[in-house]
Design a protein around this motif. Structure first.
Motif, mmCIF file in Angstrom:
data_model
loop_
_atom_site.group_PDB
_atom_site.id
_atom_site.type_symbol
_atom_site.label_atom_id
_atom_site.label_comp_id
_atom_site.label_asym_id
_atom_site.label_seq_id
_atom_site.Cartn_x
_atom_site.Cartn_y
_atom_site.Cartn_z
ATOM 1 N N HIS A 172 0.848 -1.178 0.000
ATOM 2 C CA HIS A 172 0.000 0.000 0.000
ATOM 3 C C HIS A 172 0.888 1.233 0.000
ATOM 4 C CE1 HIS A 172 -3.304 2.646 0.775
ATOM 5 N NE2 HIS A 172 -2.793 3.064 1.894
ATOM 6 N N VAL A 173 0.875 1.982 -1.078
ATOM 7 C CA VAL A 173 1.716 3.170 -1.209
ATOM 8 C C VAL A 173 1.054 4.354 -0.496
ATOM 9 C CG1 VAL A 173 2.757 4.787 -2.820
ATOM 10 C CG2 VAL A 173 2.641 2.356 -3.405
ATOM 11 N N GLN A 174 1.839 5.005 0.331
ATOM 12 C CA GLN A 174 1.367 6.226 0.985
ATOM 13 C C GLN A 174 2.313 7.369 0.658
ATOM 14 O OE1 GLN A 174 0.842 5.126 5.219
ATOM 15 N NE2 GLN A 174 -1.333 5.544 4.893
ATOM 16 N N LEU A 175 1.742 8.519 0.344
ATOM 17 C CA LEU A 175 2.510 9.715 0.016
ATOM 18 C C LEU A 175 2.024 10.839 0.910
ATOM 19 C CD1 LEU A 175 2.215 9.455 -3.874
ATOM 20 C CD2 LEU A 175 4.144 8.707 -2.469
ATOM 21 N N VAL A 176 2.943 11.470 1.614
ATOM 22 C CA VAL A 176 2.568 12.542 2.533
ATOM 23 C C VAL A 176 3.385 13.780 2.205
ATOM 24 C CG1 VAL A 176 2.399 13.281 4.925
ATOM 25 C CG2 VAL A 176 1.997 10.877 4.324
ATOM 26 N N GLU A 177 2.702 14.824 1.706
ATOM 27 C CA GLU A 177 3.376 16.068 1.346
ATOM 28 C C GLU A 177 3.483 17.012 2.542
ATOM 29 O OE1 GLU A 177 0.632 15.253 -2.331
ATOM 30 O OE2 GLU A 177 0.522 15.086 -0.146
ATOM 31 N N SER A 178 4.468 17.870 2.477
ATOM 32 C CA SER A 178 4.622 18.942 3.451
ATOM 33 C C SER A 178 5.435 20.053 2.808
ATOM 34 C CB SER A 178 5.314 18.438 4.723
ATOM 35 O OG SER A 178 6.600 17.935 4.413
ATOM 36 N N GLY A 179 5.464 21.197 3.485
ATOM 37 C CA GLY A 179 6.311 22.286 3.013
ATOM 38 C C GLY A 179 5.593 23.424 2.329
ATOM 39 N N GLY A 180 4.299 23.280 2.100
ATOM 40 C CA GLY A 180 3.566 24.378 1.493
ATOM 41 C C GLY A 180 3.421 25.544 2.446
ATOM 42 N N GLY A 181 2.906 26.640 1.927
ATOM 43 C CA GLY A 181 2.705 27.817 2.761
ATOM 44 C C GLY A 181 2.433 29.035 1.928
ATOM 45 N N SER A 182 2.494 30.190 2.582
ATOM 46 C CA SER A 182 2.256 31.468 1.916
ATOM 47 C C SER A 182 3.559 32.245 1.852
ATOM 48 C CB SER A 182 1.210 32.279 2.690
ATOM 49 O OG SER A 182 -0.036 31.616 2.699
ATOM 50 N N VAL A 183 3.892 32.711 0.653
ATOM 51 C CA VAL A 183 5.110 33.493 0.462
ATOM 52 C C VAL A 183 4.817 34.661 -0.463
ATOM 53 C CG1 VAL A 183 6.685 31.559 0.824
ATOM 54 C CG2 VAL A 183 5.860 32.074 -1.483
ATOM 55 N N GLN A 184 5.689 35.639 -0.422
ATOM 56 C CA GLN A 184 5.580 36.756 -1.347
ATOM 57 C C GLN A 184 6.234 36.392 -2.667
ATOM 58 O OE1 GLN A 184 7.255 40.176 0.663
ATOM 59 N NE2 GLN A 184 5.265 40.663 1.584
ATOM 60 N N ALA A 185 5.805 37.059 -3.699
ATOM 61 C CA ALA A 185 6.390 36.832 -5.014
ATOM 62 C C ALA A 185 7.905 37.023 -4.945
ATOM 63 C CB ALA A 185 5.785 37.795 -6.026
ATOM 64 N N GLY A 186 8.607 36.130 -5.607
ATOM 65 C CA GLY A 186 10.061 36.142 -5.572
ATOM 66 C C GLY A 186 10.655 35.246 -4.511
ATOM 67 N N GLY A 187 9.813 34.762 -3.613
ATOM 68 C CA GLY A 187 10.270 33.908 -2.536
ATOM 69 C C GLY A 187 10.461 32.463 -2.956
ATOM 70 N N SER A 188 10.808 31.638 -1.972
ATOM 71 C CA SER A 188 11.101 30.225 -2.227
ATOM 72 C C SER A 188 10.378 29.336 -1.224
ATOM 73 C CB SER A 188 12.607 29.966 -2.114
ATOM 74 O OG SER A 188 13.332 30.712 -3.054
ATOM 75 N N LEU A 189 10.102 28.131 -1.666
ATOM 76 C CA LEU A 189 9.564 27.089 -0.806
ATOM 77 C C LEU A 189 10.135 25.752 -1.257
ATOM 78 C CD1 LEU A 189 5.725 27.891 -0.554
ATOM 79 C CD2 LEU A 189 7.380 27.983 1.320
ATOM 80 N N ARG A 190 10.231 24.826 -0.331
ATOM 81 C CA ARG A 190 10.624 23.473 -0.701
ATOM 82 C C ARG A 190 9.548 22.509 -0.232
ATOM 83 N NH1 ARG A 190 15.769 19.566 0.794
ATOM 84 N NH2 ARG A 190 14.716 19.427 2.812
ATOM 85 N N LEU A 191 8.963 21.828 -1.194
ATOM 86 C CA LEU A 191 7.965 20.824 -0.884
ATOM 87 C C LEU A 191 8.638 19.474 -0.709
ATOM 88 C CD1 LEU A 191 5.163 21.726 -3.462
ATOM 89 C CD2 LEU A 191 5.615 22.720 -1.209
ATOM 90 N N SER A 192 8.102 18.690 0.226
ATOM 91 C CA SER A 192 8.603 17.339 0.458
ATOM 92 C C SER A 192 7.455 16.356 0.346
ATOM 93 C CB SER A 192 9.217 17.225 1.858
ATOM 94 O OG SER A 192 10.297 18.105 2.021
ATOM 95 N N CYS A 193 7.785 15.153 -0.061
ATOM 96 C CA CYS A 193 6.779 14.092 -0.165
ATOM 97 C C CYS A 193 7.425 12.802 0.343
ATOM 98 C CB CYS A 193 6.317 13.936 -1.603
ATOM 99 S SG CYS A 193 5.236 12.498 -1.873
ATOM 100 N N ALA A 194 7.012 12.372 1.524
ATOM 101 C CA ALA A 194 7.540 11.141 2.106
ATOM 102 C C ALA A 194 6.744 9.962 1.564
ATOM 103 C CB ALA A 194 7.439 11.202 3.628
ATOM 104 N N ALA A 195 7.450 9.027 0.954
ATOM 105 C CA ALA A 195 6.810 7.870 0.332
ATOM 106 C C ALA A 195 7.069 6.620 1.156
ATOM 107 C CB ALA A 195 7.342 7.676 -1.078
ATOM 108 N N SER A 196 6.040 5.809 1.302
ATOM 109 C CA SER A 196 6.190 4.532 1.984
ATOM 110 C C SER A 196 5.392 3.472 1.236
ATOM 111 C CB SER A 196 5.715 4.625 3.434
ATOM 112 O OG SER A 196 4.345 4.973 3.497
ATOM 113 N N GLY A 197 5.793 2.207 1.429
ATOM 114 C CA GLY A 197 5.097 1.108 0.767
ATOM 115 C C GLY A 197 5.336 1.050 -0.715
ATOM 116 N N HIS A 198 6.403 1.709 -1.152
ATOM 117 C CA HIS A 198 6.685 1.843 -2.586
ATOM 118 C C HIS A 198 7.921 1.023 -2.907
ATOM 119 C CE1 HIS A 198 8.315 3.477 -6.186
ATOM 120 N NE2 HIS A 198 8.907 4.521 -5.705
ATOM 121 N N ALA A 199 7.706 -0.096 -3.646
ATOM 122 C CA ALA A 199 8.830 -0.982 -3.950
ATOM 123 C C ALA A 199 8.933 -1.259 -5.437
ATOM 124 C CB ALA A 199 8.685 -2.286 -3.179
ATOM 125 N N TYR A 200 8.533 -0.288 -6.253
ATOM 126 C CA TYR A 200 8.616 -0.495 -7.693
ATOM 127 C C TYR A 200 10.072 -0.454 -8.142
ATOM 128 C CZ TYR A 200 3.664 0.697 -7.431
ATOM 129 O OH TYR A 200 2.333 0.732 -7.120
#
Length: 123
Positions: free
Chosen positions: A1-29
């Motif tokens: 059973h593959v599970q994907l959990v994102e994090s890292g979103g938010g509110s920023v001003q134009a020109g700013g930066s963000l890093r999104l993460s996605c932790a994957a589990s149960g993935h054996a392809y």
């Protein structure tokens, strides 16, 4: 059973930066295509970037040069580094997995596994 959990979103001003993460589990392809897809309410999902198990990456034209996708296999975590953000990047961002190499003409609906999404708002 593959599970994907994102994090890292938010509110920023134009020109700013963000890093999104996605932790994957149960993935054996043995080979896979992982990607980020974004969606604005009332509009279709749009593929933002993909990365394949052997390293090939693709980007939506409008984010090329500003976003960088990567995958840490030791941590089973997918990342999307977003820089020089623009208001038009505002959307819900989803992590997704296709259980083989990315097919030509991959569409967002082709992904098999999805995370719950993380909101990115740029003002």
């Amino acid at each position: 059973h593959v599970q994907l959990v994102e994090s890292g979103g938010g509110s920023v001003q134009a020109g700013g930066s963000l890093r999104l993460s996605c932790a994957a589990s149960g993935h054996a392809y043995p080979s896979y295509c992982m990607g980020w897809v974004r969606q604005v309410p009332g509009k279709e999902r749009v593929g933002v970037s993909t990365i394949e198990s052997y390293g090939r990456v693709t980007y939506l034209d409008s984010v090329n040069g500003r976003f960088t996708i990567s995958y840490d296999s030791a941590k089973n975590t997918l990342f999307l580094q977003m820089s020089s953000l623009k208001p038009e990047d505002t959307a819900m961002y989803y992590c997704a997995v296709f259980p083989f190499d990315c097919p030509n003409g991959l569409r967002p609906d082709d992904f098999k596994h999805w995370g719950q999404g993380t909101q990115v708002t740029v003002s």
